[in-house]
Design a protein around this motif. Sequence first.
Motif, PDB file in Angstrom:
ATOM      1  N   HIS A   1      -6.281  14.690  21.815  1.00  0.00           N
ATOM      2  CA  HIS A   1      -5.908  13.416  22.436  1.00  0.00           C
ATOM      3  C   HIS A   1      -5.489  12.396  21.367  1.00  0.00           C
ATOM      4  CE1 HIS A   1      -5.839   9.995  25.051  1.00  0.00           C
ATOM      5  NE2 HIS A   1      -6.861   9.428  24.462  1.00  0.00           N
ATOM      6  N   GLY A   2      -6.225  12.349  20.274  1.00  0.00           N
ATOM      7  CA  GLY A   2      -5.879  11.429  19.172  1.00  0.00           C
ATOM      8  C   GLY A   2      -4.463  11.694  18.666  1.00  0.00           C
ATOM      9  N   THR A   3      -4.128  12.961  18.504  1.00  0.00           N
ATOM     10  CA  THR A   3      -2.782  13.321  18.025  1.00  0.00           C
ATOM     11  C   THR A   3      -1.726  12.952  19.067  1.00  0.00           C
ATOM     12  OG1 THR A   3      -3.676  15.063  16.636  1.00  0.00           O
ATOM     13  CG2 THR A   3      -1.356  15.263  17.227  1.00  0.00           C
ATOM     14  N   GLN A   4      -2.077  13.123  20.326  1.00  0.00           N
ATOM     15  CA  GLN A   4      -1.123  12.750  21.379  1.00  0.00           C
ATOM     16  C   GLN A   4      -0.754  11.257  21.276  1.00  0.00           C
ATOM     17  OE1 GLN A   4      -1.453  14.233  25.248  1.00  0.00           O
ATOM     18  NE2 GLN A   4      -0.100  12.660  26.064  1.00  0.00           N
ATOM     19  N   ILE A   5      -1.759  10.418  21.070  1.00  0.00           N
ATOM     20  CA  ILE A   5      -1.501   8.974  20.948  1.00  0.00           C
ATOM     21  C   ILE A   5      -0.578   8.707  19.748  1.00  0.00           C
ATOM     22  CG2 ILE A   5      -2.573   6.695  20.532  1.00  0.00           C
ATOM     23  CD1 ILE A   5      -3.318   7.809  23.273  1.00  0.00           C
ATOM     24  N   ILE A   6      -0.901   9.353  18.637  1.00  0.00           N
ATOM     25  CA  ILE A   6      -0.076   9.159  17.428  1.00  0.00           C
ATOM     26  C   ILE A   6       1.374   9.566  17.702  1.00  0.00           C
ATOM     27  CG2 ILE A   6       0.305  10.027  15.052  1.00  0.00           C
ATOM     28  CD1 ILE A   6      -2.044   7.993  15.454  1.00  0.00           C
ATOM     29  N   LEU A   7       1.559  10.701  18.346  1.00  0.00           N
ATOM     30  CA  LEU A   7       2.920  11.182  18.613  1.00  0.00           C
ATOM     31  C   LEU A   7       3.637  10.239  19.580  1.00  0.00           C
ATOM     32  CD1 LEU A   7       2.231  15.041  18.818  1.00  0.00           C
ATOM     33  CD2 LEU A   7       3.312  13.790  16.941  1.00  0.00           C
ATOM     34  N   GLU A   8       2.909   9.722  20.570  1.00  0.00           N
ATOM     35  CA  GLU A   8       3.516   8.767  21.513  1.00  0.00           C
ATOM     36  C   GLU A   8       4.007   7.522  20.781  1.00  0.00           C
ATOM     37  OE1 GLU A   8       0.781   9.903  25.428  1.00  0.00           O
ATOM     38  OE2 GLU A   8       0.606   7.915  24.553  1.00  0.00           O
ATOM     39  N   VAL A   9       3.165   7.006  19.880  1.00  0.00           N
ATOM     40  CA  VAL A   9       3.542   5.774  19.174  1.00  0.00           C
ATOM     41  C   VAL A   9       4.663   6.063  18.167  1.00  0.00           C
ATOM     42  CG1 VAL A   9       2.694   3.850  17.763  1.00  0.00           C
ATOM     43  CG2 VAL A   9       1.247   4.789  19.572  1.00  0.00           C
TER      44      VAL A   9
END
Length: 328
Positions: free
Chosen positions: A95-103
């Motif tokens: 989930h943390g990586t998903q947020i980073i990729l979204e931003v």
Amino acid sequence: MSILVLGGAGYIGSHAVDQLINKGYEVIVVDNLQTGHKQSIHENATFYQGDIRDKEFVQEVFKKETINGVIHFAASSLVGESVEKPLVYFNNNVHGTQIILEVMEEFGVKNIVFSSTAATYGEPKEMPIVETMPTNPENPYGESKLMMEKMMKWCDNAYGMRYVALRYFNVAGAKSDASIGEDHDPETHLIPIILQTALGQREYLGIYGDDYDTPDGTCIRDYVYIEDLIAAHIAALDYLEKGNESNIFNLGSNTGYSVKEMLEAAREVTGKEIPAKVLPRRLGDPSKLVASSDKAKSILDWQPQVTDIKQIIKTAWDWHVNHPKGYE
Ligand code: UFG
């Protein structure tokens, strides 16, 4: 060139920040300090304390700073803990990586280098391990890292976001001037535990099993020196900067040492007896993990420079002697 280092206060992240700054990069560090240490962050880095799962926080950082590339170390990384708390690992790592990729997508940042692991392979059938071998993680930690790799693959496909996944073997040692090093709580890794025993902070080293199918019965690992490992990240950043395609590389030193060989080497380096006793096997430990880093050599022109295991242990020993209580 300005690089965002996620998890820049951790053992590996702090060495990356240090090396990047010494090479002239501008460095922005994000770390929630859950396991990292503020004192380990280079004084010339810009530091934001916060969690990568907090999207508004991450967006703020991207708004305030110019970011040309990301190196992502922010993850939970204990194999045993991941088996007991898989959801913590999927939350923090995936989930943390998903947020980073979204931003990153939102702000048009295209390049990311990130820490993957030998644990993506599981118990491999052949040695040394090459990147084309099947991935079959045997714990949620390795699974979460493999999921992170796959998320990046599809983000490349859809948004042209390019990545380099670096599959680490056993990272070891400390900066040669002993100013930064390894400080985990609890400590689970072999070299720090051996050295804490040498310092008299532990009664003995517990050797997890001596009935493996290896020459002396103890597990074999491939130890790669921390500063060499970081040099591969900088080579990977350059590689992406030059417009090369997304890729995956093993990072190891191509040589295996058993737990007993590591203990013997540490006895020689420290001049201490270092008591040890054999305990039952630790759950989820593969018997042998040795990397082939030929791909990193041919494509990134990377090769570990410090391969003498005693020299690597010596850097860790200097750190432990100078910081017997870690960063405390
Ligand atoms: N070991 C002992 N006694 C100890 C600690 C470790 O005998 O007190 C043994 C382990 O059984 C293993 C070897 O020493 O055989 C190395 O153990 P570490 O915990 O230092 O490292 P691991 O190989 O378990 O883990 C490393 C990374 C993980 C990564 C994994 C990939 O730390 O992040 O490699 O398999 F997932």
